[in-house]
Design a protein around this motif. Structure first.
Motif, PDB file in Angstrom:
ATOM      1  N   UNK A 113     -83.276 -32.640  94.459  1.00 57.91           N
ATOM      2  CA  UNK A 113     -82.418 -31.776  95.004  1.00 57.91           C
ATOM      3  C   UNK A 113     -82.441 -30.500  94.950  1.00 57.91           C
ATOM      4  N   UNK A 114     -82.585 -29.189  95.343  1.00 51.78           N
ATOM      5  CA  UNK A 114     -82.124 -28.053  95.031  1.00 51.78           C
ATOM      6  C   UNK A 114     -80.995 -26.995  96.324  1.00 51.78           C
ATOM      7  N   UNK A 115     -79.881 -26.710  95.844  1.00 51.42           N
ATOM      8  CA  UNK A 115     -79.485 -26.454  96.843  1.00 51.42           C
ATOM      9  C   UNK A 115     -79.299 -24.580  96.483  1.00 51.42           C
ATOM     10  N   UNK A 116     -79.589 -23.722  97.693  1.00 50.23           N
ATOM     11  CA  UNK A 116     -79.633 -22.135  97.340  1.00 50.23           C
ATOM     12  C   UNK A 116     -77.823 -21.682  97.772  1.00 50.23           C
ATOM     13  N   UNK A 154     -90.641 -18.962  98.358  1.00 52.96           N
ATOM     14  CA  UNK A 154     -91.362 -18.889  99.662  1.00 52.96           C
ATOM     15  C   UNK A 154     -89.812 -19.590 100.528  1.00 52.96           C
ATOM     16  N   UNK A 155     -89.454 -20.306 100.207  1.00 50.87           N
ATOM     17  CA  UNK A 155     -87.705 -20.952 100.513  1.00 50.87           C
ATOM     18  C   UNK A 155     -87.016 -20.113 100.682  1.00 50.87           C
ATOM     19  N   UNK A 156     -86.076 -19.372  99.753  1.00 48.41           N
ATOM     20  CA  UNK A 156     -85.122 -18.647 100.148  1.00 48.41           C
ATOM     21  C   UNK A 156     -85.722 -17.769 101.042  1.00 48.41           C
ATOM     22  N   UNK A 157     -86.658 -16.778 101.101  1.00 49.51           N
ATOM     23  CA  UNK A 157     -87.060 -15.939 101.579  1.00 49.51           C
ATOM     24  C   UNK A 157     -87.444 -16.601 103.389  1.00 49.51           C
ATOM     25  N   UNK A 158     -87.565 -17.729 104.106  1.00 49.79           N
ATOM     26  CA  UNK A 158     -87.738 -17.989 105.040  1.00 49.79           C
ATOM     27  C   UNK A 158     -86.419 -18.549 105.724  1.00 49.79           C
ATOM     28  N   UNK A 159     -85.073 -18.921 104.353  1.00 52.75           N
ATOM     29  CA  UNK A 159     -83.769 -19.073 104.895  1.00 52.75           C
ATOM     30  C   UNK A 159     -83.510 -20.488 104.787  1.00 52.75           C
ATOM     31  N   UNK A 160     -84.496 -21.624 103.918  1.00 54.57           N
ATOM     32  CA  UNK A 160     -83.778 -22.425 103.768  1.00 54.57           C
ATOM     33  C   UNK A 160     -82.514 -22.929 102.358  1.00 54.57           C
ATOM     34  N   UNK A 179     -84.065 -26.156  87.781  1.00 52.67           N
ATOM     35  CA  UNK A 179     -82.212 -26.516  88.547  1.00 52.67           C
ATOM     36  C   UNK A 179     -82.063 -27.578  89.619  1.00 52.67           C
ATOM     37  N   UNK A 180     -83.729 -28.692  90.335  1.00 52.18           N
ATOM     38  CA  UNK A 180     -83.344 -29.396  90.707  1.00 52.18           C
ATOM     39  C   UNK A 180     -82.215 -30.059  90.277  1.00 52.18           C
ATOM     40  N   UNK A 181     -81.598 -31.304  91.077  1.00 50.78           N
ATOM     41  CA  UNK A 181     -80.784 -32.642  90.563  1.00 50.78           C
ATOM     42  C   UNK A 181     -81.691 -33.924  91.404  1.00 50.78           C
ATOM     43  N   UNK A 182     -81.478 -34.928  90.482  1.00 46.28           N
ATOM     44  CA  UNK A 182     -81.864 -36.282  91.458  1.00 46.28           C
ATOM     45  C   UNK A 182     -80.344 -36.668  91.916  1.00 46.28           C
ATOM     46  N   UNK A 183     -80.521 -37.251  93.198  1.00 40.75           N
ATOM     47  CA  UNK A 183     -79.817 -37.046  94.149  1.00 40.75           C
ATOM     48  C   UNK A 183     -80.183 -38.928  94.189  1.00 40.75           C
ATOM     49  N   UNK A 201     -81.259 -25.657 101.420  1.00 44.09           N
ATOM     50  CA  UNK A 201     -81.773 -26.291  99.758  1.00 44.09           C
ATOM     51  C   UNK A 201     -83.899 -27.550 100.212  1.00 44.09           C
ATOM     52  N   UNK A 202     -83.721 -27.642  98.912  1.00 50.99           N
ATOM     53  CA  UNK A 202     -85.342 -27.851  99.209  1.00 50.99           C
ATOM     54  C   UNK A 202     -85.163 -29.571  98.615  1.00 50.99           C
ATOM     55  N   UNK A 203     -85.667 -30.094  99.044  1.00 51.16           N
ATOM     56  CA  UNK A 203     -85.440 -31.867  98.207  1.00 51.16           C
ATOM     57  C   UNK A 203     -87.478 -32.023  97.703  1.00 51.16           C
TER      58      UNK A 203
END
Length: 169
Positions: free
Chosen positions: A166-169, A117-123, A145-149, A125-127
């Motif tokens: 965080x996961x970045x696209x 959904x986040x990709x489709x919505x145009x985000x 695929x998330x990484x600790x920041x 990144x997700x935190x």
């Protein structure tokens, strides 16, 4: 969501939230996290604020809550919301899987709903944040695929360290 007559009644269903769901999600978080992790009552208070904020500012184009059901029974949930401070950033909130549904990959499916959904919505990144003692959740996020920041102490819920992922696209 409507099932056809021939649908398997034990099949897993994902639907969006409806009246009563956010209160039930808050209740289940309070019960499960107290029983499984010894979190105090102020955890439930904080979850209720997250649920209320979701309802107060809900943007159906950019936000969503998914309820997982089997046999018309709640077995899990997750929400994806806009980050209030960071542009193009979503937050995963309110992830919970009932005990009887653990080990079936439901958590993975719920997190994947958020990512898709986040990709489709145009985000971009997700935190999310979690507690270091929540080993299954941490494994789920890492596998997605998330990484600790950031890791930081927090005193609100018994002093368990808090992690931001965080996961970045």
């Amino acid at each position: 969501m409507v099932q056809s007559k021939n649908a398997d009644p034990t099949a897993l269903i994902f639907r969006t939230h409806r009246p009563g769901d956010m209160g039930f999600i808050t209740y289940r978080h309070g019960v499960i996290y107290a029983q499984d992790h010894g979190l105090p009552a102020n955890f439930e208070r904080d979850v209720s604020r997250i649920s209320a904020d979701f309802l107060d500012t809900y943007d159906p184009i950019m936000e969503r809550c998914w309820i997982a059901e089997r046999d018309d029974k709640f077995i899990g949930s997750v929400a994806l919301v806009k980050h209030k401070e960071l542009e193009n950033t979503a937050l995963i909130r309110l992830l919970i899987v009932e005990r009887e549904a653990r080990g079936l990959g439901l958590g993975t499916k719920l997190v994947q709903q958020c990512i898709d959904f986040a990709r489709e919505a145009g985000y971009k990144r997700i935190r999310l944040w979690t507690l270091t003692q929540l080993v299954s959740a941490r494994r789920l996020y890492k596998n997605a695929g998330f990484q600790i920041i950031r890791t930081e102490p927090q005193e609100s819920w018994g002093g368990m360290p808090k992690e931001e992922w965080e996961l970045n696209f």
